[in-house]
Write an enzyme that holds these catalytic residues in place. Structure first.
Site, PDB file in Angstrom:
ATOM      1  N   ASN A 141       1.064   3.289-124.233  1.00 16.87           N
ATOM      2  CA  ASN A 141       0.070   2.353-124.759  1.00 16.87           C
ATOM      3  C   ASN A 141       0.545   0.923-125.009  1.00 16.87           C
ATOM      4  OD1 ASN A 141      -2.418   3.955-125.067  1.00 16.87           O
ATOM      5  ND2 ASN A 141      -1.112   5.245-126.320  1.00 16.87           N
TER       6      ASN A 141
ATOM      7  N   ASP B 129     -10.356   4.697-120.821  1.00 17.09           N
ATOM      8  CA  ASP B 129     -10.857   4.963-122.173  1.00 17.09           C
ATOM      9  C   ASP B 129     -12.320   4.577-122.294  1.00 17.09           C
ATOM     10  OD1 ASP B 129      -8.577   6.029-123.195  1.00 17.09           O
ATOM     11  OD2 ASP B 129      -7.878   4.202-124.171  1.00 17.09           O
TER      12      ASP B 129
ATOM     13  N   TRP C 261      -0.447  16.192-126.872  1.00 11.21           N
ATOM     14  CA  TRP C 261      -0.280  14.778-126.496  1.00 11.21           C
ATOM     15  C   TRP C 261       1.122  14.270-126.829  1.00 11.21           C
ATOM     16  CZ3 TRP C 261       0.891  10.331-129.249  1.00 11.21           C
ATOM     17  CH2 TRP C 261       0.461   9.093-128.734  1.00 11.21           C
TER      18      TRP C 261
ATOM     19  N   GLY D  81      -5.796   4.743-121.269  1.00 14.88           N
ATOM     20  CA  GLY D  81      -6.761   4.986-120.191  1.00 14.88           C
ATOM     21  C   GLY D  81      -6.008   4.943-118.877  1.00 14.88           C
TER      22      GLY D  81
ATOM     23  N   LYS E  95      -0.360  15.787-122.245  1.00 10.25           N
ATOM     24  CA  LYS E  95      -0.923  14.480-121.876  1.00 10.25           C
ATOM     25  C   LYS E  95       0.134  13.429-122.201  1.00 10.25           C
ATOM     26  CE  LYS E  95      -4.739  11.362-123.074  1.00 10.25           C
ATOM     27  NZ  LYS E  95      -5.984  11.273-123.843  1.00 10.25           N
ATOM     28  N   TRP E  96       0.549  12.683-121.195  1.00  9.33           N
ATOM     29  CA  TRP E  96       1.653  11.717-121.321  1.00  9.33           C
ATOM     30  C   TRP E  96       1.069  10.318-121.380  1.00  9.33           C
ATOM     31  CZ3 TRP E  96       7.092  12.746-119.580  1.00  9.33           C
ATOM     32  CH2 TRP E  96       7.889  11.587-119.599  1.00  9.33           C
ATOM     33  N   ASP E  97       1.050   9.757-122.576  1.00 12.90           N
ATOM     34  CA  ASP E  97       0.394   8.462-122.784  1.00 12.90           C
ATOM     35  C   ASP E  97       1.412   7.320-122.735  1.00 12.90           C
ATOM     36  OD1 ASP E  97      -1.690   6.726-123.342  1.00 12.90           O
ATOM     37  OD2 ASP E  97      -2.393   7.841-125.092  1.00 12.90           O
TER      38      ASP E  97
ATOM     39  N   ARG F   9       0.144  -2.677-130.244  1.00 19.87           N
ATOM     40  CA  ARG F   9      -0.386  -1.439-130.853  1.00 19.87           C
ATOM     41  C   ARG F   9       0.625  -0.929-131.898  1.00 19.87           C
ATOM     42  NH1 ARG F   9      -2.164   4.724-129.281  1.00 19.87           N
ATOM     43  NH2 ARG F   9      -4.186   4.631-130.256  1.00 19.87           N
TER      44      ARG F   9
ATOM     45  N   ASP G 232      -4.891  15.928-129.123  1.00 24.75           N
ATOM     46  CA  ASP G 232      -4.430  14.583-128.761  1.00 24.75           C
ATOM     47  C   ASP G 232      -3.562  14.004-129.883  1.00 24.75           C
ATOM     48  OD1 ASP G 232      -4.782  11.570-127.903  1.00 24.75           O
ATOM     49  OD2 ASP G 232      -5.664  12.712-126.259  1.00 24.75           O
ATOM     50  N   ASP G 233      -3.451  12.720-129.910  1.00 27.96           N
ATOM     51  CA  ASP G 233      -2.590  11.976-130.828  1.00 27.96           C
ATOM     52  C   ASP G 233      -2.816  12.387-132.301  1.00 27.96           C
ATOM     53  OD1 ASP G 233      -0.985  10.056-131.861  1.00 27.96           O
ATOM     54  OD2 ASP G 233      -2.064   8.359-131.006  1.00 27.96           O
TER      55      ASP G 233
HETATM   56  C1  DGJ Z   1      -4.955   6.109-125.370  1.00 22.37           C
HETATM   57  C2  DGJ Z   1      -5.555   7.172-124.486  1.00 22.37           C
HETATM   58  O1  DGJ Z   1      -6.140   6.596-123.373  1.00 22.37           O
HETATM   59  C3  DGJ Z   1      -6.557   7.971-125.309  1.00 22.37           C
HETATM   60  O2  DGJ Z   1      -7.184   8.920-124.506  1.00 22.37           O
HETATM   61  C4  DGJ Z   1      -5.862   8.616-126.477  1.00 22.37           C
HETATM   62  O3  DGJ Z   1      -4.959   9.580-126.011  1.00 22.37           O
HETATM   63  C5  DGJ Z   1      -5.159   7.572-127.300  1.00 22.37           C
HETATM   64  N1  DGJ Z   1      -4.320   6.724-126.511  1.00 22.37           N
HETATM   65  C6  DGJ Z   1      -4.340   8.205-128.386  1.00 22.37           C
HETATM   66  O4  DGJ Z   1      -3.582   7.310-129.070  1.00 22.37           O
END
Ligand code: DGJ
Length: 738
Positions: A495, A563, A426, A544, A491-493, A458, A383-384
């Site tokens: 935030n 999340d 990620w 999430g 995984k394409w986030d 963020r 992940d990140d």
């Molecule tokens: C938000 C995601 O929902 C988490 O699962 C994780 O990937 C974090 N971001 C990482 O910054």
């Protein structure tokens, strides 16, 4: 037209399930299960006659159509003759049920389309001009849309009475699923520009407002909180203006008739701002409008330019909520998700995030890979934190090069392969942190850069995906990594939300396009990447489940659901999400929250995509065994029963102390039931009635190892009264036909 041609056309109409009765001027769309009747009235306004369970013969149109309501006539003043007269048609009838209402005329219940013309008028008045019946559901040119569908489409061309503006109205019906799809396309033939002020995707006028309205509101870590209220008198709406479909409201909603089993669900193939509105009028009718949120939206069309709206997907059920859900599950699995390997077995996923966040090095990750293997993981996701100087969430986004001092990616991948595991990574492509190389070089790439105080969330800015240059930059950076390393999963986030909807790439008068162009930019990059790497599985995520929608599912076959790691909260989130989306799309992991055992958390995760997210090195032998037991169920049954089977909701945790769902394989030979208590119920006399089994088959259950008929399980039920169930205790029961 010669005889042969007529014969051929009639034959086609038969096949296409859409018929036009020219004498009555009535269209009938049917798949044998549901019917939709539309009347082209004498002045070319489309009136809705009926939408419901299949109806072979609509009978006398005059009895249903609003234009025939005597007391709805409208007066006008004839300037030449200087007298007051009645319109010879009653098309402006305030309470008629229409497919496309006019705007700024007599009907004040709200219109799906609003257009400003050169003379300043906002009026629209679209009338029938011609129609086509099309085999299948035509794809949209600019947006994700229904694919590979067996069905038929009625395409009606409407023309504005006063302006040279055309409206294409498409309504499709699927052959083997009670799904209706609607959308509009606006084409400007005026010699001057027009400005679209509202471009919704659909209107549906229902003859009653006696419905309960369910929508799914929420926030971060409490996504899709189910709320049901009576349809209010007057106007009500749910919407997003966050630049994503949002945590706050999900685009999936439904109406439940209070008098019978009718349930009508709605969703939009779109990932950004939307408005779903209801207007219950004084005469007891209900107008439903749905589409792109018109707040901060305006779109200029030059001569001969067009604008297409996203497709609205309507699921109709006359058999209650579950059937409405199942229709959605089917259309999503068969006609929205496009992932090449969707039909293949999906590996059990281990995600590094909750186990170590950004605090890792190569050694730690290698040890995680080995430890995750012991609980059955088949895909390891880093992940990140693997790129640039990303050790905290203040830095790194936008600089997508590997931090080689921190992580030896090739070594991690080799370790995965040694363990016969796949590897995933990620990204958060639409964002940039201040301080990065990207931001230093291209501050104009960030939205909000026109002002001194840029909103930060963020610690990051939103990239300006209205611009192809920005998209291309991120694409090339991603390609550099994805071309070099064996990556099986991304995984394409996402935030943060959009605040400053101002682009430095667009002129002042184009700023009303920003939200929609950002959505198109998101799809553009996903489209390029999924085409270049068709084997990679992309999973959607937005802090999430903040972008859990049909537009994302078009490219990403699964979406991280939330999340929230508290399993009790997740009971609700997953249950509620599954009312509108198939279990195969709901990203769910057993994690290290200590509120319940790993067994329960894993069993719940099984009713989703199934995976893990914890420090795997801290697991005890017992916990490893518990997780492996559930992993075995996953490997044996998940594909056939949970992913491809039919889902039934047995107990709604929003209404009772229990949560229960079950999935049945399509051959009805295997079923998996999940049952849990929220609060403890020690010696409750309790039978759980099952659904969807074959009444004539006999099934052995692994609860008491007894054999009963499907009929027995559905009428008497599984006897759970002998089990003491403590707070959040659960049972996972497997039934096998013998
Ligand atoms: C938000 C995601 O929902 C988490 O699962 C994780 O990937 C974090 N971001 C990482 O910054």
């Amino acid at each position: 037209m010669n005889m042969d041609m007529n014969y051929f056309i009639n034959l086609l109409k038969e096949v296409f399930m859409i018929k036009y009765d020219e004498t009555k001027r009535v269209f009938h769309l049917t798949n044998g299960s549901i019917s939709y009747y539309i009347y082209v009235n004498s002045v070319g306004v489309l009136e809705t006659l009926y939408f419901g369970e299949h109806l072979e013969d609509i009978g006398e149109v005059a009895g249903i159509a609003g234009a025939n309501i005597d007391n709805c006539s409208t007066q006008y003043f004839d300037k030449k003759e200087g007298v007051e007269k009645s319109f010879d048609d009653n098309y402006k009838a305030t309470y008629a049920r229409k497919e496309v209402s006019s705007h700024a005329l007599i009907d004040k219940r709200g219109a799906p389309i609003i257009i400003e013309k050169k003379n300043g008028s906002y009026e629209t008045d679209f009338r029938f001009s011609s129609y086509k019946i099309i085999d299948g559901v035509p794809s949209l040119k600019t947006l994700p849309s229904i694919r590979n569908a067996d069905g038929s489409t009625l395409e009606v061309t409407l023309k504005d009475v006063n302006y040279d503006v055309e409206l294409i109205y498409r309504i499709s019906i699927l052959d083997k699923n009670d799904i209706i799809i609607k959308n509009f396309e606006i084409i400007n033939h005026e010699k001057d520009d027009i400005t679209i002020k509202r471009a919704y995707s659909m209107e549906l006028d229902l003859p009653s407002c006696h419905y309960d309205f369910t929508h799914f509101r929420g926030r971060w870590s409490k996504e899709r909180d189910k709320k049901t209220n009576e349809v209010m008198d007057g106007y009500q709406a749910v919407s997003s203006n966050y630049g994503r479909s949002s945590h706050e409201e999900n685009p999936f909603v439904y109406l439940e008739n209070k008098d019978n089993n009718e349930v009508i669900g709605f969703n939009l193939i779109y990932s950004s701002n939307f408005t779903f509105s209801l207007f219950s009028d004084y005469m007891g009718g209900l107008r439903v409008l749905y589409g792109i949120n018109d707040e901060d939206f305006s779109w200029k069309l030059k001569t001969d330019e067009s604008f297409e709206t996203p497709q609205a997907v309507i699921s109709y059920s006359y058999q209650g909520v579950d059937k409405m859900s199942q229709n959605f599950h089917k259309v999503i699995k068969e006609n929205i998700i496009g992932y090449k390997k969707e039909k293949e077995y999906k590996p059990i996923l281990f995600n590094s995030w909750e186990g170590c966040y950004m605090d890792f090095d190569t050694e730690k990750i290698l040890s995680f890979v080995d430890a995750s293997k012991k609980i059955g993981a088949e895909l390891f996701v880093l992940d990140d934190g693997w790129f640039s100087n990303r050790d905290t969430d203040y830095t790194g986004l936008g600089d997508w090069w590997i931090n080689e001092k921190k992580i030896d990616l090739q070594k991690v991948i080799d370790q995965c392969h040694k363990n016969k595991m796949k590897f995933g990574i990620w990204y958060e492509p639409e964002m940039v942190n201040p301080g990065t190389e990207l931001f230093k070089k291209h501050p104009e790439y960030a939205l909000g850069n026109y002002q001194d105080k840029m909103i930060i969330s963020r610690h990051q800015f939103h990239l300006d995906f209205t611009s192809d240059e920005v998209i291309e930059n991120i694409f090339n950076q991603m390609v550099d990594v994805l071309d070099k390393y064996a990556v099986d999963y991304v995984k394409w986030d996402y935030n943060r939300v959009v605040y400053e909807h101002m682009s430095t790439f667009l002129s002042n008068e184009e700023q009303g396009r920003v939200y929609h162009l950002l959505a198109l930019g998101y799809y553009k990059l996903l489209d390029k990447l999924t085409k270049k790497y068709p084997d990679i599985m992309f999973e959607g995520c937005a802090s999430g489940g903040g972008r859990f929608d049909l537009g994302t599912l078009y490219y990403c076959p699964q979406i991280w659901c939330s999340d929230e790691s508290d399993p009790v909260q997740r009971f609700f989130i997953q249950y509620n999400t599954s009312l509108g989306y198939p279990l195969s799309t709901i990203g769910s992991h057993a994690n290290n929250n200590n509120l319940t055992s790993y067994k329960i958390k894993a069993e719940l995760a099984l009713f989703g995509t199934y995976g893990y997210e914890m420090n795997p090195k801290l697991l005890t032998e017992d916990e490893i065994n518990e997780l492996n037991e559930v992993a075995d169920v996953y490997k044996k049954y998940h594909k056939e029963v949970i992913e491809e089977g039919t889902l039934y909701h047995l107990c709604d945790p929003n209404k009772s102390n229990y949560m229960s769902m079950m999935a049945v394989s399509s051959n009805k030979n295997t079923a998996i039931v999940f049952f849990t208590n929220l609060l403890k119920e020690l010696d409750q006399y309790r039978f759980l009635k099952l659904k969807g089994l074959d009444p004539n088959k006999y099934y052995r259950n692994n609860l008491d190892s007894r054999v009963y008929s499907g009929d027995y399980y559905m009428k008497i039920g599984l006897n759970l009264s002998r089990f003491w169930l403590w707070e959040f205790n659960s049972k996972l029961i497997i039934l096998n036909a013998i």
